[in-house]
Design a protein around this motif. Structure first.
Motif, short mmCIF file in Angstrom:
data_model
loop_
_atom_site.label_atom_id
_atom_site.label_comp_id
_atom_site.label_asym_id
_atom_site.label_seq_id
_atom_site.Cartn_x
_atom_site.Cartn_y
_atom_site.Cartn_z
N ALA A 165 -26.25 -15.50 53.79
CA ALA A 165 -24.83 -16.00 53.29
C ALA A 165 -24.56 -17.35 53.04
N GLY A 166 -24.16 -17.70 52.14
CA GLY A 166 -23.42 -19.12 51.90
C GLY A 166 -22.08 -19.12 51.33
N LYS A 167 -21.50 -20.19 51.74
CA LYS A 167 -19.81 -20.21 51.58
C LYS A 167 -19.72 -21.63 50.92
N VAL A 168 -18.58 -21.70 50.12
CA VAL A 168 -18.07 -23.07 49.87
C VAL A 168 -16.39 -22.96 49.99
N GLU A 169 -15.91 -23.88 50.56
CA GLU A 169 -14.60 -23.97 50.80
C GLU A 169 -13.87 -25.30 49.99
N LYS A 170 -12.70 -25.23 49.68
CA LYS A 170 -12.02 -26.22 48.96
C LYS A 170 -10.53 -26.25 49.58
N ASP A 171 -10.35 -27.62 50.22
CA ASP A 171 -9.18 -27.63 50.90
C ASP A 171 -7.90 -27.93 49.71
N ILE A 172 -6.85 -27.09 49.86
CA ILE A 172 -6.08 -27.54 48.92
C ILE A 172 -4.51 -27.43 49.51
N SER A 173 -4.58 -27.96 50.55
CA SER A 173 -3.31 -28.14 51.58
C SER A 173 -2.41 -28.66 50.85
N ARG A 174 -1.07 -28.31 51.36
CA ARG A 174 0.10 -29.10 50.89
C ARG A 174 0.46 -29.65 52.23
N THR A 175 0.29 -31.31 52.18
CA THR A 175 0.72 -32.05 53.04
C THR A 175 2.12 -32.41 53.28
N GLN A 176 2.88 -32.43 52.51
CA GLN A 176 4.32 -32.80 52.36
C GLN A 176 5.23 -31.63 51.57
N SER A 177 6.60 -31.79 52.26
CA SER A 177 7.24 -30.84 51.61
C SER A 177 7.87 -31.07 50.10
N LYS A 178 8.03 -29.94 49.54
CA LYS A 178 8.06 -30.16 47.87
C LYS A 178 9.24 -28.93 47.43
#
Length: 297
Positions: A165-178
């Motif tokens: 198994a191989g996995k790639v993750e992309k962090d697309i977090s929202r760090t501030q209120s919008k």
């Protein structure tokens, strides 16, 4: 003599306490940093299969997915366990004929155990991307019911696959209120941890439990010595052959409380030759997973 033994025991216990104290403290810190989640899921599945032991026809159809899952994640690793049930109502794919009926239906029940363990590769990870490698174990038991096959109405097989198994993750977090607005609808989007991931599984050891020739129930009956399971599965045996591939595309949203949700597209395909006749299956499923934080506070 007794005083000497007593002093040795006392000194040994004190030294052991002093040596073990930092280890125990480190273990407590490690346990406190582990994320634990309960992840039940529901969704739709499109299943297809073909079993040359009973019919050369393809069977395809929609169905329902239900699953229970648990997930653990540390700083350098992750482990996911699932117990899934896929129930599909399939139809045979065959040319139309004016002389005989070619369309038949079959119920396809797939029960599955899925376990994946991955470790982070620091040298490959950069910016918001994280790469992980490891192994996945998948075990399936299939039940197929097709009354048009008459004395071969019931079909059974089991698959067990150890996969790379191989996995790639992309962090697309929202760090501030919008602030979000659409016509008269207005809403404040709070900060949330979000990630997009893709995992690929490729079979290394592919076991299958298939019948010797067909599913016709003609096993020997020997009075009280014949058992029900032996009667149905007398011709089944294990083989090591075939292949299996699978992938998962997931979008996760986790709130500051640790709870959240996940949307997934899961694809799976397997080919199991067995001893005599081939069995093939594939599935596409779209799942909604509820993420419940179960970490100790």
């Amino acid at each position: 003599m007794y005083k000497t033994i007593f002093l040795i025991l006392i000194s040994t216990s004190v030294l052991k306490a002093q040596v073990n104290e930092p280890i125990e403290v480190e273990e407590e810190k490690s346990k406190a940093g582990i994320t634990r989640q309960f992840t039940p899921s529901v969704g739709f599945v499109q299943s297809g299969f073909r079993d040359f032991a009973t019919s050369p026809l393809y069977y395809q159809g929609p169905g329902l997915h239900l699953g229970l899952g648990w997930y653990w994640e540390g700083a350098k690793w992750e482990n996911g366990f699932e117990a899934n049930l896929n129930l599909a109502f399939t139809q045979s794919k065959a040319p139309n004929s004016e002389y005989f009926q070619t369309g038949h239906s079959a119920v396809f029940i797939n029960s599955q155990i899925y376990n994946s363990y991955l470790r982070k590769i620091d040298n490959w990870s950069f910016r918001d991307y994280t790469f992980k490698v490891g192994g996945t174990f998948i075990s399936d038991f299939n039940t197929r019911i097709n009354t048009s096959l008459q004395n071969a109405t019931g079909g059974f097989e089991a698959l067990a696959n150890l996969m790379l198994a191989g996995k790639v993750e992309k962090d697309i977090s929202r760090t501030q209120s919008k602030e979000f607005g659409f016509w008269f609808l207005k809403r404040t989007l709070n900060p949330a941890k979000r990630k997009l991931s893709f995992q690929l599984n490729a079979g290394l050891l592919n076991f299958n439990w298939r019948p010797g020739y067909s599913y016709v129930l003609d096993s020997e009956i020997n009075g009280s010595d014949s058992k029900l399971t032996e009667y149905f599965f007398a011709s089944h045996s294990w083989s090591l052959n075939g292949w299996r591939l699978g992938s998962r595309l997931e979008y996760s949203v986790i709130r500051p409380s640790g709870n959240g949700m996940k949307f997934s597209y899961v694809w799976d395909a397997a080919h199991a030759p067995g001893k005599f006749e081939n069995f093939q299956m594939a599935s596409h499923s779209i799942r909604y997973t509820l993420i419940v934080n179960s970490s100790k506070k």
